[in-house]
Design a protein around this motif. Structure first.
Motif, mmCIF file in Angstrom:
data_model
loop_
_atom_site.group_PDB
_atom_site.id
_atom_site.type_symbol
_atom_site.label_atom_id
_atom_site.label_comp_id
_atom_site.label_asym_id
_atom_site.label_seq_id
_atom_site.Cartn_x
_atom_site.Cartn_y
_atom_site.Cartn_z
ATOM 1 N N ALA A 23 1.016 -0.992 -0.098
ATOM 2 C CA ALA A 23 -0.064 -0.070 0.052
ATOM 3 C C ALA A 23 0.995 1.399 0.084
ATOM 4 N N THR A 24 0.483 2.274 -0.732
ATOM 5 C CA THR A 24 1.158 3.630 -0.564
ATOM 6 C C THR A 24 0.078 4.479 -1.020
ATOM 7 N N VAL A 25 0.275 5.886 -0.834
ATOM 8 C CA VAL A 25 -0.623 7.081 -1.228
ATOM 9 C C VAL A 25 -0.020 7.459 -2.525
ATOM 10 N N SER A 44 -9.757 14.384 -1.442
ATOM 11 C CA SER A 44 -9.840 13.236 -2.190
ATOM 12 C C SER A 44 -8.682 12.828 -2.929
ATOM 13 N N GLY A 45 -8.531 11.585 -3.139
ATOM 14 C CA GLY A 45 -7.170 10.989 -3.684
ATOM 15 C C GLY A 45 -7.244 9.623 -4.003
ATOM 16 N N THR A 46 -6.185 8.807 -4.397
ATOM 17 C CA THR A 46 -6.069 7.479 -4.452
ATOM 18 C C THR A 46 -4.769 7.199 -3.802
ATOM 19 N N VAL A 47 -5.367 5.794 -3.542
ATOM 20 C CA VAL A 47 -4.090 4.954 -2.881
ATOM 21 C C VAL A 47 -3.877 3.716 -3.690
ATOM 22 N N VAL A 48 -2.846 2.947 -3.557
ATOM 23 C CA VAL A 48 -2.647 1.471 -3.857
ATOM 24 C C VAL A 48 -3.210 0.623 -2.949
ATOM 25 N N TYR A 49 -4.671 0.017 -3.225
ATOM 26 C CA TYR A 49 -5.482 -0.480 -2.180
ATOM 27 C C TYR A 49 -4.672 -1.599 -1.779
ATOM 28 N N ASP A 50 -4.741 -1.950 -0.217
ATOM 29 C CA ASP A 50 -4.189 -3.326 0.328
ATOM 30 C C ASP A 50 -5.235 -3.792 1.063
ATOM 31 N N ILE A 101 -1.267 18.860 5.494
ATOM 32 C CA ILE A 101 -2.036 17.587 5.659
ATOM 33 C C ILE A 101 -1.352 16.341 5.539
ATOM 34 N N LYS A 102 -1.351 15.500 6.469
ATOM 35 C CA LYS A 102 -0.418 14.200 6.138
ATOM 36 C C LYS A 102 -1.398 13.107 5.940
ATOM 37 N N ILE A 103 -1.382 12.341 4.928
ATOM 38 C CA ILE A 103 -2.076 11.263 4.470
ATOM 39 C C ILE A 103 -1.252 9.906 4.923
ATOM 40 N N GLY A 107 2.404 4.200 3.486
ATOM 41 C CA GLY A 107 3.448 5.433 3.491
ATOM 42 C C GLY A 107 2.689 6.701 3.772
ATOM 43 N N ASN A 108 3.413 7.825 3.633
ATOM 44 C CA ASN A 108 2.928 9.311 3.855
ATOM 45 C C ASN A 108 3.108 10.086 2.849
ATOM 46 N N LEU A 109 2.206 10.887 2.624
ATOM 47 C CA LEU A 109 2.136 12.079 1.575
ATOM 48 C C LEU A 109 1.623 13.349 2.242
ATOM 49 N N GLU A 110 2.472 14.466 1.963
ATOM 50 C CA GLU A 110 2.023 15.719 2.782
ATOM 51 C C GLU A 110 1.689 16.964 1.924
ATOM 52 N N LYS A 111 0.807 17.696 2.122
ATOM 53 C CA LYS A 111 0.648 18.911 1.302
ATOM 54 C C LYS A 111 0.055 20.261 2.252
ATOM 55 N N LEU A 112 0.184 21.276 1.938
ATOM 56 C CA LEU A 112 -0.143 22.351 2.631
ATOM 57 C C LEU A 112 -1.490 23.031 2.292
ATOM 58 N N ILE A 113 -2.131 23.646 3.162
ATOM 59 C CA ILE A 113 -3.268 24.492 2.733
ATOM 60 C C ILE A 113 -3.093 25.647 3.997
ATOM 61 N N GLY A 114 -3.853 26.775 3.298
ATOM 62 C CA GLY A 114 -3.924 27.821 4.058
ATOM 63 C C GLY A 114 -5.079 27.862 4.745
ATOM 64 N N TYR A 115 -4.965 28.540 5.995
ATOM 65 C CA TYR A 115 -6.188 28.775 6.755
ATOM 66 C C TYR A 115 -6.316 30.271 7.526
#
Length: 128
Positions: A23-25, A44-50, A101-103, A107-115
């Protein structure tokens, strides 16, 4: 006799040494890059389903890095897609700035949003 016992016992543990998660993001997106108090964040997003991994973990980390604004889990579909709506704002969203935002899913994937806080959050009181 001891040789056969050791051989048998070691064979029991060999499969666990090679059991890994594939599995991975792959990727994820949000519907906007800047949010205000009481906005809905469409994630929303996709992962390699496990099938061995039950859920995706979502962490939204405050700009200072010292706290969590939100923690949640998402159950991905069998095709690996996922969607979640998260409310921006509240007592844990006390800072203006870039939230990470950490998914996590194998594995991990991170992105930034403003607030930007647009009101003073006051929790409602219930009369008993």
């Amino acid at each position: 006799m001891n040789f056969w016992f050791v051989l048998f016992a070691s064979l029991l543990f060999v499969p666990t040494l090679f059991a890994t998660s594939f599995a991975t993001v792959n990727d994820f997106t949000t519907d906007k890059i800047l949010y205000h108090t009481d906005d809905s964040i469409l994630l929303s997003g996709t992962v390699v389903y496990d099938p061995d991994l039950f859920s995706i973990i979502v962490q939204i980390i405050t700009p200072s890095g010292n706290g969590m604004a939100h923690v949640d889990s998402i159950i991905p579909k069998n095709d690996g897609t996922f969607t979640k709506i998260i409310n921006a704002g509240g007592p844990t969203w006390s800072e203006d700035g870039q939230y990470k935002i950490k998914i996590s899913y194998g594995g991990n994937l991170e992105k930034l949003i403003g607030y930007e806080k647009t009101s003073n959050y006051v929790p409602t009181r219930q009369n008993n």
